[in-house]
Each structure stands twice: as structure tokens, then as C-alpha cells.
Design a protein around this motif. Sequence first.
Motif, mmCIF file in Angstrom:
data_model
loop_
_atom_site.group_PDB
_atom_site.id
_atom_site.type_symbol
_atom_site.label_atom_id
_atom_site.label_comp_id
_atom_site.label_asym_id
_atom_site.label_seq_id
_atom_site.Cartn_x
_atom_site.Cartn_y
_atom_site.Cartn_z
ATOM 1 N N LEU A 57 31.619 34.315 47.153
ATOM 2 C CA LEU A 57 31.049 35.373 47.973
ATOM 3 C C LEU A 57 30.388 34.724 49.179
ATOM 4 N N ASN A 79 30.652 40.020 52.671
ATOM 5 C CA ASN A 79 31.841 39.787 51.842
ATOM 6 C C ASN A 79 32.997 39.260 52.701
ATOM 7 N N ILE A 103 32.893 45.149 44.055
ATOM 8 C CA ILE A 103 32.141 44.782 45.253
ATOM 9 C C ILE A 103 32.737 45.517 46.447
ATOM 10 N N ARG A 106 35.073 43.894 52.688
ATOM 11 C CA ARG A 106 34.500 43.220 53.851
ATOM 12 C C ARG A 106 33.981 44.263 54.849
#
Length: 116
Positions: A57, A79, A103, A106
Amino acid sequence: GQTLGNYNSDESNYSFVTTEPFVNINYEFFKNFLTTGSISYYQYVNRSFNERSTYSLADFSLSYQNDKNKLGFEFSIRNILNVNSKNSNSFSNFIVSDENTFILPRIMMFTIKYKL
């Protein structure tokens, strides 16, 4: 750091290893610019089920704020490597859990700041 987990019960044995080295950087230059960055490397091993995953990460930001001016700017990327998910585990006297956390993809942002 490295986290070792061995959880035993009458019926099962569970073994997890998580390795998480990381680097954080804060650097100020030209008096009013600040750059920050971080990168973490994760290696997750579930020895009980012979599963392994690795991922990194990373985040970065560059900001400008003059002390005499109320207006400031920041460009940031979260990210950077576009990781989709990460694994973790936990235990108590009653339950052993192995989790997969998703997650956000980006994200690039340009921010205008104004000090009141």
C-alpha cells in the motif's frame, strides 16, 4: 513488524503469520512545500489452509502553504498501487476469524485550502 498467531482449540489448530514493514517520509523544501509519502509491504500467510498473499500500500501528497497567505494547495494520491483488498485475522476465547477487507481504488485529489 511481524505478527505470529497460533490459536489452538480441542478441535482445531490455526496458524497465521503477518509481516508488515513500512516507511513514512515527511520532507519540507523551499520553506513552504511539504511532501509526505508512505509505503507498507504486507505478507500474509495462513499456515492452516496453506494460503499466502502479498501486497503493498502506498500514498503520496505534495502541499503548499505560505504562512503569510491564507490560501494553500495540495495534490495527493491514495492507494497508488491500486490494491483491491487485504487480509487480517483475530481471535478470542470463542472465535477465530480470517477477514478480507476491500480497499477503495486509487484516488487522485487536488485540494484548495483556506485558513480562517
